[in-house]
Design a protein around this motif. Structure first.
Motif, PDB file in Angstrom:
ATOM      1  N   GLU A   1       0.692  -1.380  -0.093  1.00 48.27           N
ATOM      2  CA  GLU A   1       0.076  -0.112   0.009  1.00 48.27           C
ATOM      3  C   GLU A   1       0.816   1.369  -0.054  1.00 48.27           C
ATOM      4  O   GLU A   1       0.340   2.089  -0.621  1.00 48.27           O
ATOM      5  CB  GLU A   1      -1.173  -0.003   1.261  1.00 48.27           C
ATOM      6  N   SER A   2       2.043   1.146   0.670  1.00 46.56           N
ATOM      7  CA  SER A   2       2.824   2.263   0.685  1.00 46.56           C
ATOM      8  C   SER A   2       3.625   2.693  -0.561  1.00 46.56           C
ATOM      9  O   SER A   2       4.381   3.705  -0.779  1.00 46.56           O
ATOM     10  CB  SER A   2       3.726   2.205   1.844  1.00 46.56           C
ATOM     11  N   GLY A   3       3.542   1.769  -1.464  1.00 39.85           N
ATOM     12  CA  GLY A   3       4.180   2.015  -2.815  1.00 39.85           C
ATOM     13  C   GLY A   3       5.509   1.196  -2.627  1.00 39.85           C
ATOM     14  O   GLY A   3       6.457   1.295  -3.652  1.00 39.85           O
TER      15      GLY A   3
ATOM     16  N   SER B   1       3.985 -12.226   6.380  1.00 41.52           N
ATOM     17  CA  SER B   1       2.573 -12.489   5.806  1.00 41.52           C
ATOM     18  C   SER B   1       2.395 -13.034   4.099  1.00 41.52           C
ATOM     19  O   SER B   1       1.938 -13.541   3.738  1.00 41.52           O
ATOM     20  CB  SER B   1       2.038 -11.328   6.051  1.00 41.52           C
ATOM     21  N   ALA B   2       3.727 -12.122   3.397  1.00 39.22           N
ATOM     22  CA  ALA B   2       3.834 -12.323   1.829  1.00 39.22           C
ATOM     23  C   ALA B   2       4.742 -13.565   1.959  1.00 39.22           C
ATOM     24  O   ALA B   2       4.721 -14.019   0.415  1.00 39.22           O
ATOM     25  CB  ALA B   2       4.055 -11.295   1.146  1.00 39.22           C
ATOM     26  N   SER B   3       5.443 -14.285   2.666  1.00 38.57           N
ATOM     27  CA  SER B   3       6.398 -15.278   2.450  1.00 38.57           C
ATOM     28  C   SER B   3       5.619 -16.605   1.700  1.00 38.57           C
ATOM     29  O   SER B   3       4.578 -17.222   2.328  1.00 38.57           O
ATOM     30  CB  SER B   3       7.186 -15.477   3.599  1.00 38.57           C
TER      31      SER B   3
ATOM     32  N   SER C   1      -3.313 -13.845 -14.045  1.00 38.10           N
ATOM     33  CA  SER C   1      -4.730 -13.197 -14.320  1.00 38.10           C
ATOM     34  C   SER C   1      -4.810 -11.838 -13.720  1.00 38.10           C
ATOM     35  O   SER C   1      -5.648 -11.152 -13.853  1.00 38.10           O
ATOM     36  CB  SER C   1      -6.114 -13.895 -13.870  1.00 38.10           C
ATOM     37  N   GLY C   2      -3.839 -11.471 -13.049  1.00 38.02           N
ATOM     38  CA  GLY C   2      -3.673 -10.061 -12.483  1.00 38.02           C
ATOM     39  C   GLY C   2      -4.487  -9.996 -11.177  1.00 38.02           C
ATOM     40  O   GLY C   2      -5.039  -8.817 -10.925  1.00 38.02           O
ATOM     41  N   ILE C   3      -4.801 -10.837 -10.461  1.00 39.89           N
ATOM     42  CA  ILE C   3      -5.568 -11.056  -9.130  1.00 39.89           C
ATOM     43  C   ILE C   3      -4.373 -11.142  -8.182  1.00 39.89           C
ATOM     44  O   ILE C   3      -3.611 -12.183  -8.043  1.00 39.89           O
ATOM     45  CB  ILE C   3      -6.438 -12.198  -9.083  1.00 39.89           C
ATOM     46  N   PHE C   4      -4.597 -10.035  -7.266  1.00 38.35           N
ATOM     47  CA  PHE C   4      -3.514 -10.086  -6.269  1.00 38.35           C
ATOM     48  C   PHE C   4      -4.277  -9.848  -4.668  1.00 38.35           C
ATOM     49  O   PHE C   4      -5.359  -9.223  -4.900  1.00 38.35           O
ATOM     50  CB  PHE C   4      -2.500  -8.628  -6.433  1.00 38.35           C
ATOM     51  N   PRO C   5      -3.449 -10.353  -3.971  1.00 37.05           N
ATOM     52  CA  PRO C   5      -4.125 -10.330  -2.525  1.00 37.05           C
ATOM     53  C   PRO C   5      -4.390  -8.794  -2.289  1.00 37.05           C
ATOM     54  O   PRO C   5      -3.809  -7.893  -2.633  1.00 37.05           O
ATOM     55  CB  PRO C   5      -3.259 -10.807  -1.552  1.00 37.05           C
ATOM     56  N   VAL C   6      -5.424  -8.574  -0.936  1.00 33.78           N
ATOM     57  CA  VAL C   6      -5.787  -7.225  -0.786  1.00 33.78           C
ATOM     58  C   VAL C   6      -4.478  -6.594  -0.170  1.00 33.78           C
ATOM     59  O   VAL C   6      -3.738  -7.158   0.480  1.00 33.78           O
ATOM     60  CB  VAL C   6      -6.621  -7.352   0.570  1.00 33.78           C
ATOM     61  N   GLY C   7      -4.237  -5.133  -0.736  1.00 29.98           N
ATOM     62  CA  GLY C   7      -3.010  -4.536  -0.039  1.00 29.98           C
ATOM     63  C   GLY C   7      -1.700  -4.730  -1.007  1.00 29.98           C
ATOM     64  O   GLY C   7      -0.663  -4.308  -0.763  1.00 29.98           O
ATOM     65  N   ILE C   8      -2.077  -5.700  -1.900  1.00 28.54           N
ATOM     66  CA  ILE C   8      -0.841  -5.938  -2.737  1.00 28.54           C
ATOM     67  C   ILE C   8      -1.222  -5.131  -4.303  1.00 28.54           C
ATOM     68  O   ILE C   8      -2.247  -5.793  -4.646  1.00 28.54           O
ATOM     69  CB  ILE C   8      -0.049  -7.116  -2.845  1.00 28.54           C
ATOM     70  N   PHE C   9      -0.130  -4.628  -4.870  1.00 29.60           N
ATOM     71  CA  PHE C   9      -0.409  -3.892  -6.228  1.00 29.60           C
ATOM     72  C   PHE C   9       0.619  -4.180  -7.334  1.00 29.60           C
ATOM     73  O   PHE C   9       1.657  -4.451  -6.694  1.00 29.60           O
ATOM     74  CB  PHE C   9      -0.963  -2.446  -6.103  1.00 29.60           C
ATOM     75  N   LEU C  10       0.357  -3.978  -8.515  1.00 33.91           N
ATOM     76  CA  LEU C  10       1.632  -3.890  -9.615  1.00 33.91           C
ATOM     77  C   LEU C  10       1.734  -2.587  -9.784  1.00 33.91           C
ATOM     78  O   LEU C  10       0.868  -1.697 -10.008  1.00 33.91           O
ATOM     79  CB  LEU C  10       0.763  -5.000 -10.841  1.00 33.91           C
ATOM     80  N   THR C  11       3.283  -2.370 -10.102  1.00 35.29           N
ATOM     81  CA  THR C  11       3.352  -1.064 -10.507  1.00 35.29           C
ATOM     82  C   THR C  11       2.755  -0.781 -11.947  1.00 35.29           C
ATOM     83  O   THR C  11       2.683  -1.771 -12.468  1.00 35.29           O
ATOM     84  CB  THR C  11       5.169  -0.964 -10.409  1.00 35.29           C
ATOM     85  N   GLU C  12       2.751   0.400 -12.202  1.00 35.65           N
ATOM     86  CA  GLU C  12       2.168   0.693 -13.548  1.00 35.65           C
ATOM     87  C   GLU C  12       3.175   0.137 -14.381  1.00 35.65           C
ATOM     88  O   GLU C  12       4.284   0.073 -14.555  1.00 35.65           O
ATOM     89  CB  GLU C  12       2.425   2.207 -13.646  1.00 35.65           C
ATOM     90  N   ALA C  13       2.286  -0.427 -15.822  1.00 35.47           N
ATOM     91  CA  ALA C  13       2.968  -1.080 -16.770  1.00 35.47           C
ATOM     92  C   ALA C  13       3.913   0.098 -17.518  1.00 35.47           C
ATOM     93  O   ALA C  13       3.318   1.241 -17.430  1.00 35.47           O
ATOM     94  CB  ALA C  13       2.252  -1.780 -17.501  1.00 35.47           C
TER      95      ALA C  13
END
Ligand code: GLU
Length: 298
Positions: A253-255, A264-266, A286-298
Motif C-alpha cells: 500500500e505504501s508503494g 505475511s507475504a512469504s 490473471s492479475g489477481i493480487f491479495p488485498v493490499g498488494i498491487f502491481l506497479t504501472e506497466a
C-alpha cells in the motif's frame, strides 16, 4: 503485457530466475519467477534457475531449500541443473582481474560511516540505487594507495568515466521500452569487489548471463538502472548482450517493494499452510493480487 510474440517462437530463448538466498521468497518473487518462466515456455525456450549466493555471510542453505520447494509448489519447473554462484567464483575473479589489468578498477578505502558523513557535507547526488559515490578515492596518489592497501580494508570500484572512454557510447535493448542509451554514470563508480565478499552482484550477474547463454534477461523493473552498468561490463569484457525485459513488480500500500522479511507475504508460510501454489500462480497470471498488494504501472 504480451507474453507471446509469434516472431520470437523458434529462436533459442534462454531465460533465468536468479534469486539470492538471503531470506524467504515472497509473492513478488513468485510473480517475477512466473513472468520469466512463462516467457520461456511461450517460446519453447529454456528456463534456468540460478542461486545468487555470492554473499556467504547472508546466504543460508535453508533459504536455498525453501526456494526450490516454493518453485516446485508453484508449478514453475526449471530446466537442467540448478547453478550456484558460490561454485563459480573463479570466473568472477578472472573477470575482475581483466578489468584491473585494463586499469579500470581502483581501491576504495571509504567506510559506510565516512560516506554518510560526506553525503551530508557534499550533498551527493542520489542515484537509483542510493547515493552516488563522490569519487573520494578515485584519484589518490599511488604512494598513498600502496601504503593504505597494506593496512586498510578496501573495496574495488569501477572507474565508469574511464571505462566509457574505452567503449564509447553504448545502447541496450529493452523489449518493452525499446532501445536504451546506456547511462552507467547514473549509478556512479559502483563497487565490483566488495570488502567482505569476493565479487559484487553487478559483475557476477553479467558474467553468468553470458556463461549461461541467457538470450533474454526477464526481471523486475527495480533492476532497470542496473542494466546500464551490466551493458558497460559486457562491452568491456567482450560478452554478448542479451535482450532485457523489465516487468512491473508487486508493491504494498505504501508503494514499497515487498520485503523478504515480511512474513505475511512469504511463500513458505503459504506453502506450509497448504495453500494451493498452482492457484496462486493462476491468479497472479490473471492479475489477481491479495488485498493490499498491487502491481506497479506497466
Ligand atoms: N539476485 C538478484 C535478486 O535476488 C536478481 C538478479 C537479477 O535478476 O538480475 O534480487
Amino acid at each position: 503485457m504480451p507474453l507471446t510474440s509469434s516472431a520470437d517462437v523458434g529462436q533459442d530463448v534462454v531465460v533465468r530466475f536468479a534469486p539470492s538466498p538471503n531470506g524467504l521468497l515472497h509473492l513478488g518473487h513468485a510473480y517475477a519467477a512466473m513472468i520469466a518462466h512463462d516467457y520461456a515456455r511461450a517460446r519453447d525456450g529454456r528456463f534456468l534457475l540460478r542461486i545468487e549466493d555470492i554473499d556467504a555471510g547472508r546466504s543460508r542453505p535453508e533459504f536455498v531449500e525453501a526456494i526450490l520447494a516454493d518453485l516446485t509448489w508453484l508449478g514453475l519447473d526449471w530446466d537442467g541443473e540448478v547453478s550456484f554462484q558460490s561454485a563459480r567464483l573463479d570466473s568472477y575473479v578472472q573477470a575482475a582481474a581483466r578489468l584491473k589489468a585494463m586499469n579500470l578498477l581502483y581501491p576504495c578505502f571509504c567506510t559506510r560511516a565516512s560516506m554518510r558523513e560526506l553525503q551530508k557535507e557534499q550533498w551527493q547526488k542520489e542515484g537509483p540505487d542510493g547515493p552516488i559515490y563522490a569519487g573520494t578515492c578515485r584519484h589518490l596518489p599511488p604512494d598513498e594507495i600502496r601504503a593504505r592497501m597494506e593496512t586498510q580494508a578496501h573495496s574495488w570500484r569501477l572507474d565508469v568515466k574511464r571505462a566509457l572512454a574505452i567503449t564509447g557510447p553504448l545502447t541496450w535493448m529493452d523489449e518493452r521500452r525499446g532501445e536504451q542509451v546506456a547511462d552507467p554514470e547514473a549509478l556512479g563508480d559502483v563497487i565490483l569487489i566488495p570488502k567482505e565478499t569476493p565479487v559484487a552482484y553487478h559483475l557476477a550477474v553479467t558474467v553468468d548471463d553470458a556463461r549461461d547463454d541467457i538470450s533474454h534477461v526477464v526481471r523486475g523493473q527495480d533492476l532497470f538502472a542496473s542494466t546500464h552498468i551490466h551493458s558497460l561490463l559486457q562491452a568491456l569484457l567482450n560478452l554478448p548482450a542479451p535482450i532485457y525485459l523489465h516487468h512491473p513488480i508487486l508493491i504494498d500500500e505504501s508503494g514499497g517493494k515487498l520485503a523478504k522479511s515480511r512474513d505475511s507475504a512469504s511463500l513458505s508460510v503459504l506453502r506450509h499452510a497448504a495453500v494451493d501454489g498452482h492457484k496462486i500462480i493462476q491468479e497472479l497470471r490473471s492479475g489477481i493480487f491479495p488485498v493490499g498488494i498491487f502491481l506497479t504501472e506497466a
